[in-house]
Design an enzyme around this catalytic site. Structure first.
Site, short mmCIF file in Angstrom:
data_model
loop_
_atom_site.label_atom_id
_atom_site.label_comp_id
_atom_site.label_asym_id
_atom_site.label_seq_id
_atom_site.Cartn_x
_atom_site.Cartn_y
_atom_site.Cartn_z
N SER A 146 -2.62 -9.59 8.88
CA SER A 146 -2.12 -8.22 8.87
C SER A 146 -1.40 -8.01 10.20
O SER A 146 -1.99 -8.20 11.27
CB SER A 146 -3.30 -7.25 8.73
OG SER A 146 -2.89 -5.97 9.15
N ARG B 63 2.07 5.97 16.70
CA ARG B 63 1.55 6.88 15.67
C ARG B 63 1.86 8.35 15.92
O ARG B 63 2.31 9.05 15.01
CB ARG B 63 0.05 6.65 15.45
CG ARG B 63 -0.31 5.22 15.06
CD ARG B 63 0.57 4.69 13.97
NE ARG B 63 0.27 3.31 13.63
CZ ARG B 63 1.11 2.51 12.99
NH1 ARG B 63 2.31 2.95 12.64
NH2 ARG B 63 0.80 1.27 12.72
N ASP C 211 0.81 -1.23 0.00
CA ASP C 211 0.00 0.00 0.00
C ASP C 211 0.84 1.27 0.00
O ASP C 211 0.65 2.14 -0.85
CB ASP C 211 -0.94 0.03 1.21
CG ASP C 211 -1.94 -1.11 1.18
OD1 ASP C 211 -3.12 -0.85 0.98
OD2 ASP C 211 -1.50 -2.27 1.33
N ASP D 240 -5.50 3.81 12.67
CA ASP D 240 -4.24 4.52 12.47
C ASP D 240 -4.40 5.78 11.64
O ASP D 240 -3.74 6.78 11.89
CB ASP D 240 -3.20 3.57 11.86
CG ASP D 240 -2.71 2.56 12.88
OD1 ASP D 240 -2.67 2.92 14.09
OD2 ASP D 240 -2.39 1.42 12.52
N1 ARG Z 1 -6.11 -2.50 16.54
C1 ARG Z 1 -4.80 -2.01 16.88
C2 ARG Z 1 -4.85 -0.52 17.08
O1 ARG Z 1 -5.73 0.10 16.59
C3 ARG Z 1 -3.76 -2.44 15.88
C4 ARG Z 1 -3.87 -1.86 14.50
C5 ARG Z 1 -2.79 -2.25 13.53
N2 ARG Z 1 -2.67 -3.67 13.41
C6 ARG Z 1 -2.44 -4.38 12.29
N3 ARG Z 1 -2.37 -5.66 12.40
N4 ARG Z 1 -2.27 -3.83 11.13
O2 ARG Z 1 -4.01 0.03 17.74
#
Ligand code: ARG
Length: 404
Positions: free
Chosen positions: A177, A97, A16, A126
């Site tokens: 993921s 983040r 991506d 995110d």
């Molecule tokens: N649900 C978690 C959060 O919002 C992780 C998000 C990213 N995880 C991922 N496997 N891409 O902090």
């Protein structure tokens, strides 16, 4: 280039974010894409990722080691806040983040870029965290999120990338993921989307299974100064080394797995698997040393505010006035949080076996004891209870009068 349109892109090396590079140039008419990748202790080699961005057409590709600020300025405050979203998730992804966003903004401002870009989709948390952090730090910057605009399937995305020199993922891609950094791993998708299905052992990397973990328990001691963990088994460690040590100790004994249904900011419920051995262990021990050193009313108030702190960080409000105000409260309380905690690691458990504070323990033996040294004034209890329960006694005398 004169008046060249410049964008700083948060880059991970994945399909991506790689496709974002040509997409920003073609659809957003950007002249220069500067890719930025951060080392957050994910244990991944970043040089190939740096090169990949250039291959995809980035003008420049930056890689920075942010492990130290990540632990010191993000993980450690989260430990002081005992931050657990919905009571369970220690925010291992969420905490990264605002740090990445703040570096993106700094670079954008230094380079006179018009926008910051990221490859997050419209379904996740995110994107919310990036967008809100960027907007709070530099409201004048634009935010480009190509993955929210294009409507390409994964296959289309790979084809699109190939057209611009982005090689398709070589190995058959894992069905999951995964997001990872020094605070842990988050695993979603694939078979995990069935919330009734037990996560297969293959999804875990930082924690042993109950079966594989040692038969013998291991007891360790963690020392806190002003709410910060400073040593393990008497050995003083810098924050990054301490986090690594906590990860390996807890992970070896299978402590730190979470399997939960989580409520995302955008309203979706998702099934999340986490392994965050070190952070969960440190939070557990930190809560314990607080139970010895903080007064009952401060503790109760803090427990309520901790929930709010975790919600704010999860929901993207790391840089916000309420978060700042909560930090002030938390920081004040932590002055007294000094001492050590003993914890036994065994087969997926972290069992607290002792806590001690030579300077701040509010557990005073001559008041708490049932022994002869007791100095508690038992007679005063009678008057206390008379007044404590007076309102109830009045209520009972009126409502029960005719019933007995
Ligand atoms: N649900 C978690 C959060 O919002 C992780 C998000 C990213 N995880 C991922 N496997 N891409 O902090």
């Amino acid at each position: 280039m004169e008046n060249s349109r410049k964008v700083i892109l948060a880059y991970s090396g994945g399909v991506d974010t790689s496709a974002c590079i040509p997409y920003l140039k073609n659809q957003y008419k950007v002249d220069e894409v500067i890719a930025f990748a951060a080392d957050l202790g994910q244990g991944e080699e970043l040089e190939p990722i740096r090169k990949k961005a250039l291959l995809a057409g980035a003008t420049e590709s930056l890689v920075e080691d942010l492990i130290e600020p990540f632990i010191q300025d993000f993980a450690f405050p989260a430990i002081r806040a005992n931050a657990l979203y919905e009571g369970r998730y220690p925010l291992s992804t969420a905490l990264a983040r605002p740090l990445i966003a703040s570096r993106l903004v700094e670079i954008a401002l230094n380079r006179d870029a018009e926008a910051v870009a990221h490859g997050c989709t419209g379904k996740g948390n995110d994107q919310v965290r990036f967008d809100l952090a960027i907007a709070s730090l530099a409201p004048q910057l634009k935010i480009f999120a190509p993955a929210r605009q294009w409507s390409m399937s994964r296959e289309e995305l790979i084809l699109y990338g190939e057209k611009y020199g982005i090689p398709a993922p070589v190995s058959k891609k894992s069905p999951y993921s995964i997001d990872l950094n020094l605070l842990g791993r988050s695993i979603e998708a694939g078979s995990l989307e069935d919330p009734f299905l037990e996560p297969p052992e293959e999804v875990f990397q930082l924690t042993s299974s109950i079966k594989e973990s040692p038969e013998e328990p291991k007891e360790i001691e963690i020392t806190f100064e002003q709410g910060y963990p400073v040593s393990i088994d008497g050995e003083v460690l810098d924050p990054v080394s301490l986090m690594r040590r906590a990860n390996s100790l807890a992970g070896k004994h299978g402590f730190g797995r979470i399997d939960m249904i989580e409520n995302r900011v955008v309203g979706i419920k998702s099934r999340e698997i986490y392994e965050s051995p070190g952070l969960l262990l440190l939070i557990k021990c930190h809560q314990e040393i607080e139970s010895l050193t903080l007064s009952a009313d401060v503790l109760r108030t803090k427990r309520q505010l901790e929930r709010q702190w975790a919600d704010l960080v999860y929901q993207g409000f790391w840089f916000s006035p309420l978060k700042n105000a909560l930090d002030s409260f938390i920081n004040t309380t932590q002055i007294d949080v000094n001492g050590k905690v003993k914890v036994k690691l065994h087969k997926g458990n972290a069992i607290i076996t002792g806590r001690q504070s030579s300077s701040n323990s509010l557990y005073l033996p001559d008041i708490s004891t049932y022994g002869a040294e007791d100095t508690f004034d038992h007679k005063s209890a009678e008057g206390f209870i008379y007044i404590w329960g007076l309102a109830n006694r009045l209520w009972a005398s009126v409502t029960r009068k005719n019933k007995f």
